[in-house]
Design a protein around this motif. Sequence first.
Motif, PDB file in Angstrom:
ATOM      1  N   GLY A  29       0.793  -1.223   0.000  1.00 47.36           N
ATOM      2  CA  GLY A  29       0.000   0.000   0.000  1.00 47.36           C
ATOM      3  C   GLY A  29       0.826   1.273   0.000  1.00 47.36           C
ATOM      4  O   GLY A  29       0.272   2.368  -0.130  1.00 47.36           O
ATOM      5  N   GLU A  30       2.152   1.117   0.148  1.00 38.83           N
ATOM      6  CA  GLU A  30       3.029   2.283   0.172  1.00 38.83           C
ATOM      7  C   GLU A  30       3.746   2.494  -1.155  1.00 38.83           C
ATOM      8  O   GLU A  30       4.626   3.334  -1.244  1.00 38.83           O
ATOM      9  CB  GLU A  30       4.066   2.138   1.297  1.00 38.83           C
ATOM     10  CG  GLU A  30       3.473   2.133   2.692  1.00 38.83           C
ATOM     11  CD  GLU A  30       4.519   1.953   3.774  1.00 38.83           C
ATOM     12  OE1 GLU A  30       4.184   2.180   4.967  1.00 38.83           O
ATOM     13  OE2 GLU A  30       5.677   1.605   3.449  1.00 38.83           O
ATOM     14  N   TRP A  31       3.366   1.719  -2.166  1.00 32.20           N
ATOM     15  CA  TRP A  31       4.008   1.887  -3.472  1.00 32.20           C
ATOM     16  C   TRP A  31       2.986   1.685  -4.576  1.00 32.20           C
ATOM     17  O   TRP A  31       1.915   1.126  -4.355  1.00 32.20           O
ATOM     18  CB  TRP A  31       5.180   0.919  -3.621  1.00 32.20           C
ATOM     19  CG  TRP A  31       4.829  -0.538  -3.489  1.00 32.20           C
ATOM     20  CD1 TRP A  31       4.590  -1.222  -2.340  1.00 32.20           C
ATOM     21  CD2 TRP A  31       4.681  -1.475  -4.550  1.00 32.20           C
ATOM     22  NE1 TRP A  31       4.299  -2.533  -2.612  1.00 32.20           N
ATOM     23  CE2 TRP A  31       4.365  -2.733  -3.951  1.00 32.20           C
ATOM     24  CE3 TRP A  31       4.802  -1.410  -5.936  1.00 32.20           C
ATOM     25  CZ2 TRP A  31       4.153  -3.879  -4.712  1.00 32.20           C
ATOM     26  CZ3 TRP A  31       4.597  -2.554  -6.694  1.00 32.20           C
ATOM     27  CH2 TRP A  31       4.278  -3.767  -6.075  1.00 32.20           C
ATOM     28  N   ILE A  32       3.328   2.183  -5.751  1.00 29.68           N
ATOM     29  CA  ILE A  32       2.409   2.118  -6.891  1.00 29.68           C
ATOM     30  C   ILE A  32       3.000   1.168  -7.932  1.00 29.68           C
ATOM     31  O   ILE A  32       4.114   1.380  -8.413  1.00 29.68           O
ATOM     32  CB  ILE A  32       2.235   3.515  -7.525  1.00 29.68           C
ATOM     33  CG1 ILE A  32       1.706   4.509  -6.485  1.00 29.68           C
ATOM     34  CG2 ILE A  32       1.302   3.446  -8.722  1.00 29.68           C
ATOM     35  CD1 ILE A  32       1.647   5.928  -6.996  1.00 29.68           C
ATOM     36  N   PRO A  33       2.280   0.105  -8.313  1.00 29.41           N
ATOM     37  CA  PRO A  33       2.799  -0.833  -9.322  1.00 29.41           C
ATOM     38  C   PRO A  33       2.987  -0.145 -10.670  1.00 29.41           C
ATOM     39  O   PRO A  33       2.386   0.901 -10.961  1.00 29.41           O
ATOM     40  CB  PRO A  33       1.711  -1.911  -9.394  1.00 29.41           C
ATOM     41  CG  PRO A  33       0.928  -1.765  -8.124  1.00 29.41           C
ATOM     42  CD  PRO A  33       0.981  -0.308  -7.779  1.00 29.41           C
TER      43      PRO A  33
END
Length: 730
Positions: A420-424
């Motif tokens: 939830g702390e990064w964007i794919p």
Amino acid sequence: MLSSGQIARLVEGREDDPFAALGVHPDGKAFTACVLLPEAVSVTAYRLDGKMAGTLALVDPAGLFFGKVAVRKRQPLRYHAVFPDGGEYRFIDPYGFGPVLGPLDDYYFAEGSHGRLFDKMGAHPIRHEGVDGTHFAVWAPNAGRVSVVGDFNRWDGRRGLMRRRQDAGVWEIFIPEVGPGVPYKFELLAADGTPLPLKADPFAFQSELRPSTASIVAAPPAHVWGDDRHRDYWAKADARREPVSIYEVHAGSWQRDEDGNFLSWDELANRLIPYVVGLGFTHIEFLPISEYPYDPSWGYQTTGLYAPTARFGEPDGFARFVDGAHRAGVGVLLDWVPAHFPTDAHGLARFDGTALYEHEDPRKGFHPDWNTAIYNFGRREVAQFLINNALFWAERYHVDGLRVDAVASMLYLDYSRKAGEWIPNAQGGRENVEAVDFLQQMNKALYGTHPGVMTVAEESTSWPKVSHPVHEGGLGFGFKWNMGFMHDTLRYLSREAVHRAHHHDDITFGLVYAFTENFVLALSHDEVVHGKASLLHKMAGDDWQKFATLRAYYAMMWGYPGKKLLFMGQEFAQRAEWSEARALDWHLLDHQPHRGVQKLVADLNRLYRSRPALHARDCEPEGFEWVLVDAAADSVFAWVRRSPSAAPVVVISHFTPVLRQGYRIRLPAAGLWREIMNSDAADYGGSGAGNMGSVTADEDGWASITIPPLGTLMLELDYIDWDESRLTPG
């Protein structure tokens, strides 16, 4: 006459098109001039040939002067201002000069393909339209207004308003009579008019010494280089097949002067270069020397990628250092940090009021490990800024290569992040495809324009093909740090000798992947700080065993496939952890065990450089073969290093404190094998156990060898017996 709106914008410093109002402009068949000089009581205009052109009237109490001037065409004027205290000030009006940048600069900059940005951006002393001065240019596409400020305009942003080049988002101005050595910054307003902190120049070629943060107009490079022989050699060489032995240095703490101050570049050259030559290293690698505000960051929190730090003197001093090293046959590598940048107010963070160099979303634009911003590698202007910087160091300062810091943190979107702390990425994966493209483009640009320059990745994962060419799907680096070798071997040697038999694969496992990349075996600064202990104190056992193990480790490493790197102080077994706040403990060389380690390192470098078998196939499996891989009970390892048309060298490492006499081992060929290295030699502080200079292998290759306690031997087949056809199989 100026409109009331123009007057208001000028005196309030909000005018984004200053050249439309300031300077000389036609008024019917005549010309008028306008200048902003707060606090002046009178202003007289002169042509540059010295003839008076007119007296300007005060049209706004904030200091805006306007009036007709006796000129026949638009041209620069020299103003003579008088102030209430009787003081006088003369200067040439910058608003009488045309632009320096051209439409092709705009085009290539906007396209992200400009390969000479360091010739265009930043501050450049030039002669423009017949007048000497400095051209300033900065990228700030979302700013409402940009000014250059300094002593030359009393740090008043209303007097340094720059020309906006709309197509590129670049602002520029030529300031007459401003030359090298002058401090400056950029003053920006956000798009909504909000004032931003004064910013240092992203392309500054020189900076003030911390804690001051202004950029400094730098003179054009004056150094006359004499390193053609060095550069020509490496341009024609295949670095993978050359001896590369690197001495990693933090320039601020290698040595200090008698008062504890930093050495200048010239002082470092006089001390460091002869020291490195004497030890036989081929390269010096500096921790980052780009300008940085905070000493304990060691240079990894850089705010001025184009400026050698002021801590060690002026930029030309660094050029002299590199040239001196090259003339002595030593290359210079720089630690380079495109992985992150600090959020200091004067730096790149939210440069024009927006996330210009970084990502707006902190899930991509904030680095949790270092509390820093992350470059937006997918923005072509940002990638271009960084690629130009790599090219800049190779061209301007002739550096031999860049070691790229924290590559793993660039490659993975989820690096040090929780769910939830990064964007794919667009495919739903964790790979940062924009960073991959940037690294590939950087390596292609650097290798394509500077033959002989190498790049080295600090990449701590198993990302494939880091040191493979881009056209083969690789990242394009020349080399990669072998972090696995460092961690596995140090873990093994930290165990008590009696337990090492149960962890034999800590040494052998590395050969499973040793040739998947072009590796550098690095024992770096990161291993001797933050409570990790010095290398000496990582070794198990009492003091004698620690020294013996460290010597055996170094000799094993120099016989192991891969290029070599030691951090400063490790070459004489520094006892204390490294600290950037003080010099190394040179007094330890008063003690024989430390001198012995230093002598060993020098002899290892001499052997490594003189024996092709030890370096010419560092990156190829044909250069390595196990001789003894399964002697776990004895903690003995043996292998042969080979190179075409060179005598093979057998490396035998032993990591228990037991003297092993008459140890039977099958060497790769019959004949006389000379003992060319024994880490247990008395000269190095060892017990002196060995083979009296040589061993003889029978016709099947079997030999009885004395293996010293905690020692490494290197045996070279004597040239009289050297014949490739006589090599025994396997």
